[in-house]
Scaffold this motif. Sequence first.
Motif, PDB file in Angstrom:
ATOM      1  N   TRP A 139       0.846  -1.188   0.000  1.00 33.65           N
ATOM      2  CA  TRP A 139       0.000   0.000   0.000  1.00 33.65           C
ATOM      3  C   TRP A 139       0.883   1.240   0.000  1.00 33.65           C
ATOM      4  O   TRP A 139       2.078   1.152   0.295  1.00 33.65           O
ATOM      5  CB  TRP A 139      -0.887   0.052   1.251  1.00 33.65           C
ATOM      6  CG  TRP A 139      -1.879  -1.064   1.367  1.00 33.65           C
ATOM      7  CD1 TRP A 139      -1.590  -2.380   1.631  1.00 33.65           C
ATOM      8  CD2 TRP A 139      -3.289  -0.981   1.216  1.00 33.65           C
ATOM      9  NE1 TRP A 139      -2.763  -3.109   1.658  1.00 33.65           N
ATOM     10  CE2 TRP A 139      -3.814  -2.278   1.412  1.00 33.65           C
ATOM     11  CE3 TRP A 139      -4.177   0.071   0.937  1.00 33.65           C
ATOM     12  CZ2 TRP A 139      -5.174  -2.555   1.331  1.00 33.65           C
ATOM     13  CZ3 TRP A 139      -5.536  -0.211   0.872  1.00 33.65           C
ATOM     14  CH2 TRP A 139      -6.026  -1.509   1.055  1.00 33.65           C
ATOM     15  N   LYS A 162      -3.951   1.256  -2.703  1.00 36.32           N
ATOM     16  CA  LYS A 162      -3.484  -0.129  -2.814  1.00 36.32           C
ATOM     17  C   LYS A 162      -2.557  -0.258  -4.020  1.00 36.32           C
ATOM     18  O   LYS A 162      -2.873   0.247  -5.105  1.00 36.32           O
ATOM     19  CB  LYS A 162      -4.690  -1.062  -3.000  1.00 36.32           C
ATOM     20  CG  LYS A 162      -4.344  -2.536  -3.111  1.00 36.32           C
ATOM     21  CD  LYS A 162      -4.024  -3.142  -1.767  1.00 36.32           C
ATOM     22  CE  LYS A 162      -3.378  -4.520  -1.916  1.00 36.32           C
ATOM     23  NZ  LYS A 162      -1.921  -4.431  -2.242  1.00 36.32           N
ATOM     24  N   ALA A 168      -4.602  -7.237  -4.453  1.00 40.37           N
ATOM     25  CA  ALA A 168      -5.466  -6.210  -5.037  1.00 40.37           C
ATOM     26  C   ALA A 168      -6.648  -6.881  -5.730  1.00 40.37           C
ATOM     27  O   ALA A 168      -6.572  -8.057  -6.092  1.00 40.37           O
ATOM     28  CB  ALA A 168      -4.677  -5.373  -6.044  1.00 40.37           C
TER      29      ALA A 168
END
Length: 225
Positions: A139, A162, A168
């Motif tokens: 992140w 992200k 993801a």
Amino acid sequence: MALDKYREKRDFAKSPEPVGATPRTSPTGRTPRFFCVQKHLASHLHYDFRLEHNGVLWSWAVPKGPSLDPATKRLAMHVEDHPLEYGEFEGVIPSGYGAGIVMLWDRGTWTPEVDDVDAALKKGDLKLTLDGYKLKGSWALVRTKGARWSPGGADRSWLLIKHRDQWAGDVDIATFAPLSVKSEGDFADILSRDNPDIWRTERPAKGGEAGAMYTRIVAQAMDMR
Ligand code: MN
């Protein structure tokens, strides 16, 4: 000191939140340390994203919560440092600052992807890895420039993003995994377990704006079931 603002905002005779009186130290370098996200049903629902750093929890209020989609950058307002003990807190704040219901929505460890976290925070660009129950992988927290519309000034405005990796995706994690990682309950469970009486008795007594807020929060907690 780091927790002065935190303590100034709260009356610990009335709030069950921890004072954070014990000085704490934290790991340094690229080693894992505590992180959590608290879902907070207050005047507005938001998610408090907290990273352990230098013995406290660096904190951002994320109105829409984290997104697993790298294309969806979430506004994160930098707020006052919280004590490390706050990371296990879940319950009802009956009145005053942050009045509402706090749920421990995620917790685990975070690891800096940089050697110097202080420098990264100062620069406004922190890359990190999360290992929570719900949030995982890489992140970034990036401070925005010239966000003049933000209530606290441009320097308080960050984005939580992200990175593209195996964690993801397009699942809406807030909807997919809405419950507490501590009690496994929802807001209504926390409310009824904690101290519904305070809310029943405070509501009519307060009236006006505060009373309306209590009524709305209780109704919202029930709606979210
Ligand atoms: Mn909050």
